[in-house]
Design a protein around this motif. Structure first.
Motif, PDB file in Angstrom:
ATOM      1  N   ASN A 119      12.661  -8.907  -1.282  1.00 21.45           N
ATOM      2  CA  ASN A 119      11.128  -8.785  -1.850  1.00 21.45           C
ATOM      3  C   ASN A 119      10.920  -7.447  -2.205  1.00 21.45           C
ATOM      4  N   VAL A 120      10.350  -7.239  -3.400  1.00 17.24           N
ATOM      5  CA  VAL A 120      10.260  -6.028  -4.021  1.00 17.24           C
ATOM      6  C   VAL A 120       8.714  -5.995  -4.291  1.00 17.24           C
ATOM      7  N   TYR A 121       7.925  -5.245  -3.800  1.00 19.87           N
ATOM      8  CA  TYR A 121       6.660  -4.969  -3.918  1.00 19.87           C
ATOM      9  C   TYR A 121       6.267  -4.069  -5.214  1.00 19.87           C
ATOM     10  N   SER A 122       5.825  -4.324  -6.236  1.00 20.08           N
ATOM     11  CA  SER A 122       5.903  -3.706  -7.529  1.00 20.08           C
ATOM     12  C   SER A 122       5.224  -2.354  -7.410  1.00 20.08           C
ATOM     13  N   ILE A 123       4.229  -2.327  -6.381  1.00 19.65           N
ATOM     14  CA  ILE A 123       3.663  -0.808  -6.346  1.00 19.65           C
ATOM     15  C   ILE A 123       4.604   0.251  -5.881  1.00 19.65           C
ATOM     16  N   GLU A 124       5.763  -0.200  -5.253  1.00 16.69           N
ATOM     17  CA  GLU A 124       6.766   0.875  -4.913  1.00 16.69           C
ATOM     18  C   GLU A 124       7.664   1.500  -6.002  1.00 16.69           C
ATOM     19  N   ARG A 158       4.808   3.525  -7.972  1.00 16.44           N
ATOM     20  CA  ARG A 158       4.792   4.725  -7.454  1.00 16.44           C
ATOM     21  C   ARG A 158       5.624   5.864  -8.012  1.00 16.44           C
ATOM     22  N   ALA A 159       7.006   5.236  -7.772  1.00 16.51           N
ATOM     23  CA  ALA A 159       8.186   6.106  -7.975  1.00 16.51           C
ATOM     24  C   ALA A 159       8.079   6.609  -9.302  1.00 16.51           C
ATOM     25  N   LEU A 160       7.646   5.675 -10.436  1.00 17.23           N
ATOM     26  CA  LEU A 160       7.798   5.832 -11.778  1.00 17.23           C
ATOM     27  C   LEU A 160       6.732   7.090 -12.186  1.00 17.23           C
ATOM     28  N   PRO A 180       7.530  13.405 -14.194  1.00 14.45           N
ATOM     29  CA  PRO A 180       6.541  14.321 -14.883  1.00 14.45           C
ATOM     30  C   PRO A 180       6.247  13.594 -16.135  1.00 14.45           C
ATOM     31  N   LYS A 181       7.159  12.813 -16.872  1.00 11.37           N
ATOM     32  CA  LYS A 181       6.878  12.348 -18.306  1.00 11.37           C
ATOM     33  C   LYS A 181       6.117  11.104 -18.455  1.00 11.37           C
ATOM     34  N   VAL A 182       5.792  10.424 -17.201  1.00 10.53           N
ATOM     35  CA  VAL A 182       5.439   9.053 -17.081  1.00 10.53           C
ATOM     36  C   VAL A 182       3.700   9.130 -17.326  1.00 10.53           C
ATOM     37  N   ARG A 183       3.130   8.423 -18.266  1.00  8.83           N
ATOM     38  CA  ARG A 183       1.689   8.430 -17.971  1.00  8.83           C
ATOM     39  C   ARG A 183       1.037   7.050 -17.318  1.00  8.83           C
ATOM     40  N   GLU A 184       1.944   6.119 -17.791  1.00  9.21           N
ATOM     41  CA  GLU A 184       1.402   4.683 -17.476  1.00  9.21           C
ATOM     42  C   GLU A 184       2.748   3.963 -16.843  1.00  9.21           C
ATOM     43  N   ALA A 185       2.582   3.124 -15.853  1.00  5.79           N
ATOM     44  CA  ALA A 185       3.735   2.172 -15.421  1.00  5.79           C
ATOM     45  C   ALA A 185       3.197   0.986 -14.840  1.00  5.79           C
ATOM     46  N   ALA A 186       3.991  -0.015 -15.246  1.00  8.15           N
ATOM     47  CA  ALA A 186       3.504  -1.425 -14.772  1.00  8.15           C
ATOM     48  C   ALA A 186       4.995  -1.972 -14.185  1.00  8.15           C
ATOM     49  N   VAL A 187       4.959  -2.724 -13.204  1.00  9.14           N
ATOM     50  CA  VAL A 187       6.313  -3.421 -12.958  1.00  9.14           C
ATOM     51  C   VAL A 187       6.151  -4.882 -12.653  1.00  9.14           C
ATOM     52  N   THR A 234       0.855  -1.290  -0.138  1.00 13.14           N
ATOM     53  CA  THR A 234      -0.083   0.121   0.171  1.00 13.14           C
ATOM     54  C   THR A 234       0.868   1.178  -0.045  1.00 13.14           C
ATOM     55  N   ALA A 235       0.392   2.343   0.639  1.00 13.29           N
ATOM     56  CA  ALA A 235       1.254   3.466   0.747  1.00 13.29           C
ATOM     57  C   ALA A 235       2.481   3.401   1.221  1.00 13.29           C
ATOM     58  N   HIS A 236       2.809   2.701   2.283  1.00  7.19           N
ATOM     59  CA  HIS A 236       3.839   2.772   2.973  1.00  7.19           C
ATOM     60  C   HIS A 236       4.015   1.338   3.598  1.00  7.19           C
ATOM     61  N   PRO A 237       5.517   0.835   4.074  1.00  4.08           N
ATOM     62  CA  PRO A 237       6.166  -0.311   4.427  1.00  4.08           C
ATOM     63  C   PRO A 237       5.161  -0.434   5.664  1.00  4.08           C
TER      64      PRO A 237
END
Length: 518
Positions: A419-424, A427-429, A433-440, A170-173
């Motif tokens: 462990n890397v949660y894709s949402i993190e 969220r950074a991507l 300012p140039k990013v419209r969509e991102a999926a990890v 979610t929003a935070h660890p």
């Protein structure tokens, strides 16, 4: 049940055995048994009251190990911080835990200088390195020297012992809270799974901020063994330490095993003392396992599956079940059977039990599950239901009770044991300012097991480079969470009817020909 009982037994039963090896220092259990109550008294004098958090931002060391017992001895609770996190991420953890004391070593003095003005609530910074004590900090060794031993604060059972921060979905660890009873029972049950509990020497290479890196602090102490401590994993120091200290036990993720076997100096070192190699974090590729069996025939491999929330483990694939041919060879692709004290079920979306061989969500019950997530009752209620931990992992069980982890319900990537949660990273991507969509997504990697890969759609008329976006992510999250590769697409990302990105469509082409997607 007390976490400090583990130390008391080691001091009573193995007083003259070497307890810790850290750099040039060696200390016996008798010495550690004197130092811990002294540091506990120092913490009490600094205002650490029952249940108060003490945070640590440092590389592995003997002093760090002592704090795992000194803090609860003083009545406090530990909050180990992730050494790979950014300043912003660690400030979040410090704020969440309301820690008033922070221990720092040489590697994080600069981060401490950034943290200090942003965290006025931290009254005391304690330097636990080997150099001169920086201005404005107290000296670890001076505190030990200046205080007489105090009696154990007698925290026990459901009292909070430690909190491990995990990457958040979610929003935070989320802070995984473990009780004294949970730590004590998990330690006893885990130790009972090992082939031997006599004359153990454990080599540490994973950070103590991970449950996987910290759990041996407890079970090796209970066994009265020796802790051989390295600040981090590097192939040459690890091989040298195994030979020099006659290491018997270690936890190595598959990436580390591969790095050892592939090192050009590997033949020069005697690694035969190592008898028990625990691996987890990601599966051992069958090719690597076969190679390891040939190159280090004295090692017995044991895979564990579990999570911080389950006390670090839930199943174990024992060495005897690493079968490479014949009717039972499929077990090599499993995560093993339920560990002592654990109950495993596979459930379908309607809550009913899956049939043997049928994929569902893995849920776990034990007396050493987490208490819950600190300050997050909603997340606690979502994961802990009727005494069961809903893991978010999908898998199935065979007729002999072996668990096979098939995929993840949650979009988590396991890269090099982290462990890397894709949402993190997503969220950074999205903050660029140039990013419209991102999926990890996680894609296969020979070196890391899985690599963090991003699929990005830029805003109309915008242009960006892979290097630019990765550098941007590094300012917001730990480097290991950042994409290692990025592909740009002109068309919108595929979505479900309700607008959720269909990550399986993005991910599946990369996994063609790979037996396991985890």
């Amino acid at each position: 049940m007390q976490g400090t009982q583990l130390l008391k037994r080691a001091v009573q039963c193995s007083p003259q055995r070497v307890a810790t090896i850290s750099g040039e220092r060696r200390r016996s259990w008798a010495e550690v048994g004197t130092r811990v109550p002294r540091m506990a008294a120092a913490l009490r004098s600094l205002g650490v009251e029952d249940g108060a958090f003490v945070a640590i931002l440092a590389m592995n060391s003997d002093r760090y190990l002592e704090l795992f017992f000194a803090v609860p001895w003083a009545g406090g609770a530990l909050a180990p911080l992730n050494v790979r996190w950014s300043v912003a991420e660690n400030i979040y953890a410090l704020t969440d835990s309301k820690a008033a004391v922070l221990f720092i070593d040489d590697a994080f003095l600069e981060q401490a200088r950034e943290i200090r003005p942003q965290m006025p609530g931290i009254a005391t910074f304690v330097y636990m390195g080997d150099g001169p004590t920086p201005e404005g900090m107290l000296s670890y060794e001076a505190l030990v020297e200046a205080h007489a031993p105090m009696a154990d604060a007698n925290r026990r059972d459901d009292d909070l012992y430690i909190i491990f921060y995990t990457g958040g979905t979610t929003a935070h660890p989320k802070g995984v809270a473990m009780s004294h009873k949970g730590v004590y029972l998990a330690t006893c049950c885990y130790l009972a799974l090992l082939p031997s509990v006599e004359d153990l020497t454990f080599l540490y290479v994973a950070g103590y901020f991970h449950f996987a890196g910290a759990s041996a602090l407890w079970y090796i102490t209970l066994a009265g063994g020796t802790h051989a401590i390295l600040p981090k994993f590097e192939a040459l120091p690890v091989m040298k330490a195994i030979g020099e200290y006659k290491v018997t036990n270690a936890v190595l993720v598959p990436t580390m095993v591969n790095m050892l076997l592939s090192h050009p100096d590997f033949p020069q070192y005697d690694l035969t003392s190592l008898k028990t190699c625990i691996y987890g974090g990601s599966p051992m590729p069958e090719g690597l396992m076969l190679r390891a069996m040939e190159m280090v025939p004295t090692w017995g491999f044991y895979q564990i599956y579990g999570m911080t929330e389950t006390g670090g483990f839930a199943t174990m694939l024992r060495w005897r079940d690493h079968i490479v041919s014949g009717e039972k060879s499929s077990r090599l692709r499993s995560a093993g059977q339920a560990g002592f004290g654990n109950e495993i079920r596979i459930v379908l979306p309607d809550g009913s039990d899956a049939e043997l061989g049928q994929i569902g969500e893995i849920i776990i019950r034990s007396d050493f599950l987490m208490i819950g997530y600190l300050n997050n009752p909603e997340a606690s209620a979502a994961s802990l239901r009727d005494g069961w931990m809903y893991t978010g992992d999908a898998g199935y069980m065979d007729e002999d009770g072996f668990l096979y982890v098939a995929d993840r319900v949650k979009d988590m990537i396991v890269s090099g044991g982290e462990n890397v949660y894709s949402i993190e990273p997503e969220r950074a991507l999205f903050l660029h300012p140039k990013v419209r969509e991102a999926a990890v997504i996680g894609i296969p990697s020979e070196q890391w097991g899985e690599a963090v890969h991003a699929v990005v759609v830029l805003k109309d008329g915008a242009s960006a480079t892979v290097e630019e976006l990765i550098a941007h992510c590094r300012t917001l999250i730990g480097g290991y969470k950042c994409p290692r590769s990025i592909e740009f697409r002109a068309e919108p990302l595929p979505v479900t009817p309700v607008g959720k990105v269909r990550k399986n469509v993005l991910r599946d082409p990369y996994w063609v020909g790979h037996a396991r997607k985890i």
